[in-house]
Structure formats: C-alpha cells, structure tokens
Design an enzyme around this catalytic site. Structure first.
Site, short mmCIF file in Angstrom:
data_model
loop_
_atom_site.label_atom_id
_atom_site.label_comp_id
_atom_site.label_asym_id
_atom_site.label_seq_id
_atom_site.Cartn_x
_atom_site.Cartn_y
_atom_site.Cartn_z
CB SER A 164 -20.49 29.05 -18.08
OG SER A 164 -20.50 30.41 -18.40
CG ASP A 183 -26.58 31.67 -22.02
OD1 ASP A 183 -26.15 32.64 -21.37
OD2 ASP A 183 -26.28 30.50 -21.77
CG HIS A 240 -25.41 31.21 -17.97
ND1 HIS A 240 -24.85 31.31 -19.23
CD2 HIS A 240 -24.38 30.89 -17.14
CE1 HIS A 240 -23.55 31.05 -19.15
NE2 HIS A 240 -23.25 30.79 -17.89
#
Length: 550
Positions: A262, A489, A519
């Site tokens: 991320s 996602d 995610h």
C-alpha cells in the site's frame, strides 16, 4: 485524522493511504458481542498516492543528503521486544514464531533534519526475526505495511507466520517510520478528545455544519502543532526513504531487499528514485498510483470502495435467503446502505457504552470491512444490526480504522497519517473548491463520495507547507521491482499498479495481476501470487511481465 479519511486505510488531504489495521476478528467480536471465526486479514496498507513521473517538485534526480559516518557505522543493540507503546496501539510483547524464534527489537539513530545531518537526531524503532537457515541467508528483507502511520514493529509480528518461507533466506525486518509508533510519534489530541472528534459530522449538509467541520480541522491541526511542532516538517516520505538507506547501511546489506504494501509502495518508489543502485529484490503489493494528483487519488479511491461494495452486494444476493440484508439485487442493497447512512446522519443509534454510531463512523466501519473479503460476513452482520438499531459492530470496525483499542486508547496512526500526507502534498483546497468537486465524487460513489470528497479539505489548516505535487518514482538503472495489482482492491485501485510499473521505468517495473478481492494480493490466498513473489525474493527469478493470477 484531520479530515474524513479511511485511515488505517487512508489519510487526510484526499490522499488516502490505507493500512488495514491488524485487528483480529476475535477482538472485534468480543467488543461487539458477536460470534464467528477469525479470518486472517491479508490487507496491509497504502495510500492512494501522489507519485509521478514528470512535473515533480521538491525532489532532485540524485539525493545529495547523507547521514554522517558516526550514524552509518552505528551498532544496533538487539534485545527482547518491549510491550508495544500506546502510540503503537498497546497490547502485549510479540510471541515467538513457530519453532520458537523470538522477535528482537532495537533503536537506530537518524538525523531529525537531513539538511543538518550533524544536528539533532531521533530514534527509530526496529524489529527483526533472524533467518531460520543462516547458511542460505541473503540479507535483510525490510517491510513497510502502509498507512502512512502504520507501525511496522507491531505489524510484522501480526503477519509474521505468513512470511515464514521468506525467513528461510532473510532476516525479516520492519520499523516504525519517523513520526509513527515508538519513533518520535506525532501527537495531536488525547483519547477523550478523539472520541468526540471522530463522532463529528464530516459530510456537512449546511453552512453551520460546514463551519463546525472547518473549525474541527483547525482545532486538530492546532493540537498537532502544539504537541509535535518540531517534528512536523521532517516526517515526510522523502525523509522516511533516507532513513531506509541509512537502515540498509546499518544492517550491513549491500542492497535494500524490500517488501512494500500500500503506502509502502509509494515509499519504496521514492526510495528507488533516490537510490536506484541500492535497490535489491523488491516487491510492491497493493500499489499506490504514481501518476495521480492527491485529488485524483481520492476520486479513484471513492470509485474503488464503491466497486468493492458492489462486489460485496453481489455476493450477498447470490446467497439468496441466507443474505440478511434487504434487497433482491445488488443495487437494492446499495440503496439500503445509502438509506441507512441518511438515517444515521439525522439520528445516531446506540453503539458501545455511551458512544453512539454516527454516519461518519458507520461509513468508516463499512470501508474497514471492505479491505478484506474475509470481513464481508462482519459487514453483513453489522449492517443488519444497525438497521435494527444496534451500531456496536460497525462502531468496532470504525474504531479499528482509527486505531482505537477496546480500552479506549488510540494509537497515533491517524495523527501520523495526517502529518505525513500534509507535509508531502502541496494541495490545499479551499471550501469553495471542495464543494465544487462534490458532485463528481457523489457520481462515482453514492456511499463514499461525500466522505472522501470533503476529505479534500484535510490539509487546509495544516501548519506546515507541503513538499510536492507528485513525487518522482522513476528509477532508471534499478533492479527489477515486482509490482502486483489486485483487480478488486478498494483502497489502491488496480490501475495504480500499471501506472507504477510504467513510472518506475522500462526494465524496472514488472507488473503482475491478481484477479481477486480485498486490499493486497500476497496474503489473499493465491498460490500463484505467492509462488511468483517467493520465486523472486528467494531465488531471483523475475516473473514474466503481464503474468495473471486468479
């Protein structure tokens, strides 16, 4: 959280960088008085970002700063890990890994201001688990789980068993970036004040609510300046990347082998740009888009979370009468969610203790549950209970996003999230500019559009100016970087991986697609993804660009 943001999953200023807080379902259920199983969340964190390939401000093609020799040659004193600090989220010291390997912790000194490398220093908290096979050791593998604001010192042990295969050739290492957790944490307000603040209406409907919202931003930013003003100019992503270069040297590694998730992909991209010759075997998962402005990133995230909600609704409908939510089509379920949020906007419902569930907290909780498909049963249950007047479960999910534990104590994930976002991004939207953009946000997401649209105001009252419009992640000459995009996602939409691979440069970014939900991809249960990542990190085998895993 100076503004509406999906923090542990996102951030202020419209640049959301998600980090799925490592809250176990067992904790969720205990707090909410529910029953169920404990899925392992594979989500980690990232920020819907602001990297870019051209037109960047505030970054040179070559980083000219360097830590002094007394810091690059420092020896780390590894000891048993202490109990996590309040800023790290509290809890207990990490348990040994399967087989008995114990986690070790240390502190590394780094310059507060790299422009004054011989000036004041800060202490950065590190954690490691030594390799299980020293004879085959490659070096250290450094993790960043996202945020910004996520504690790596608590995050790595939470997911440690998922990386046992990687530990056969690496010492697993993570850290609390500057401003986070145990590393000179940014602080803004106390726990009681944050309870009140997170319950505020962050999607104003009239001038009085708009004033209250803006006043709240000023109040929050003022607290950050009062408590952490000295640190605020220095907590940005560029300095975190410089810290990783110092860490590489202190750990004794010729190259930085890195696993970024991320927001950790944005941090890794900035590192690769500044130090391309130091890039070792590197993986980016749940990738931040380096081609978007923070405003575009927020809009993309609104669309991504709406897509995830649609996928959740489709799954619910497919189960027929077993689905607890009203509606025979996905659209009817989405309309039900919109209606529920409208009701909460007018009148909050019972939550936990004397805390009620507000519209803002419900939106936050819904987003938290969309980070992993394994949380969908909790989302279904939470929505059903809220429809019946009990907001406990959605409130627990919202607390997880905001870093609040069952004792009512907040980690500093949201404070750090705000501080890093606002010192990175130059964007400072006005009230008029924000309101003008709301129709576009509402169009792409009836559920999350208002919430993320109003988030564009997030840094408007911040006391420190931002550094860039879009940071540079181009890294000519770097070793290949495996870039993994997940088509479902919500927080870092799939297109970000394509953009990152392109921005890193030809021969550097190698894209892999995972057709899944949630995610991130490595911890999502795909043997194909895990084999590709393990093959590269353990054996140096780069997957063919364009590989698709299901």
């Amino acid at each position: 959280m100076p503004m509406p943001s999906f923090s542990a999953s996102t951030a202020p200023a419209g640049r959301r960088r998600p980090t799925l807080v490592a809250v176990t379902v067992a904790t969720l259920l205990a707090a909410a008085g529910c029953s169920g199983s404990d899925p392992d969340s594979g989500g980690q964190g990232g920020r819907t970002s602001q990297n870019g390939q051209d037109g960047q401000d505030g970054q040179n093609k070559t980083d000219t700063t360097a830590a002094p020799q007394n810091l690059t040659s420092q020896k780390l004193d590894w000891k048993a890990c202490p109990t996590p600090s309040a800023a790290e989220g509290g809890g207990t010291a990490p348990s040994p890994l399967p087989g008995g390997t114990k986690w070790e912790c240390a502190s590394m000194a780094a310059p507060l201001d790299y422009a004054k490398p011989k000036g004041d220093t800060i202490e950065l908290a590190l954690i490691r688990a030594k390799t299980s096979d020293p004879g085959k050791r490659i070096g250290s593998l450094v993790f960043n789980f996202g945020g910004p604001g996520g504690s790596g010192v608590t995050g790595l042990p939470s997911f440690g068993k998922d990386y046992e295969k990687l530990r056969t050739r690496y010492d697993l290492v993570s850290f609390d970036p500057r401003g986070v957790g145990r590393s000179d944490p940014v602080e803004c307000k106390d726990d009681k004040q944050l309870d009140a603040y997170y319950a505020k209406d962050m999607t104003p409907d009239d001038s009085a609510e708009e004033k209250s919202y803006v006043d709240g931003l000023k109040w929050y930013a003022g607290g950050c300046e009062q408590k952490s003003g000295k640190a605020l100019p220095h907590v940005g992503t560029v300095n975190a990347a410089r810290d990783m270069e110092l860490m590489r040297q202190v750990l004794g590694d010729d190259k930085l082998n890195y696993f970024g998730i991320s927001y950790g992909t944005e941090l890794g991209g900035v590192y690769a740009h500044l130090y391309p010759k130091s890039v070792g075997r590197t993986v980016f998962d749940a990738v931040v888009d380096p081609s978007e402005s923070s405003e575009q990133g927020s809009l993309g995230q609104a669309e991504g979370f709406q897509l995830a909600l649609t996928n959740f609704a489709k799954d619910c409908v497919s189960r027929g009468d077993a689905c607890k939510l009203p509606g025979s089509t996905p659209q009817e379920i989405e309309d039900f969610v919109v209606g529920l949020l409208d009701r909460l906007d007018k009148k909050p419902i019972a939550g936990l203790g004397d805390r009620k569930l507000t519209e803002t907290q419900a939106t936050n909780g819904i987003a938290q549950a969309l980070y992993s498909k394994e949380y969908w049963p909790l989302l279904e249950q939470g929505l059903d209970e809220a429809d019946g007047g009990s907001g406990a479960l959605l409130l627990v999910l919202s607390d997880a996003m905001n870093g609040r534990n069952e004792k009512g104590q907040y980690s500093n994930i949201q404070a750090a999230n705000a501080a890093v976002n606002c010192v990175d991004s130059k964007q400072r939207s006005t009230l008029a500019q924000t309101k003008a953009r709301l129709p576009e946000f509402r169009k792409v997401s009836p559920v999350f559009g208002d919430f993320l649209g109003w988030g564009l105001l997030g840094c408007s009252e911040w006391p420190v100016p931002g550094e860039w419009d879009k940071p540079d992640v181009s890294a000519p000459g770097a070793a290949p970087i495996l870039v993994i995009g997940n088509t479902g996602d919500p927080a870092t939409p799939f297109e970000g991986a394509q953009a990152m691979a392109k921005a890193l440069g030809k021969g550097v970014g190698v894209e892999l697609t995972y057709e899944g939900q949630g995610h991130g991809a490595y911890n999502a249960g795909s043997t194909c993804v895990q084999n590709a990542v393990d093959g590269y990190l353990l054996n140096g085998k780069v997957p063919k660009a364009g590989t698709v895993c299901k």
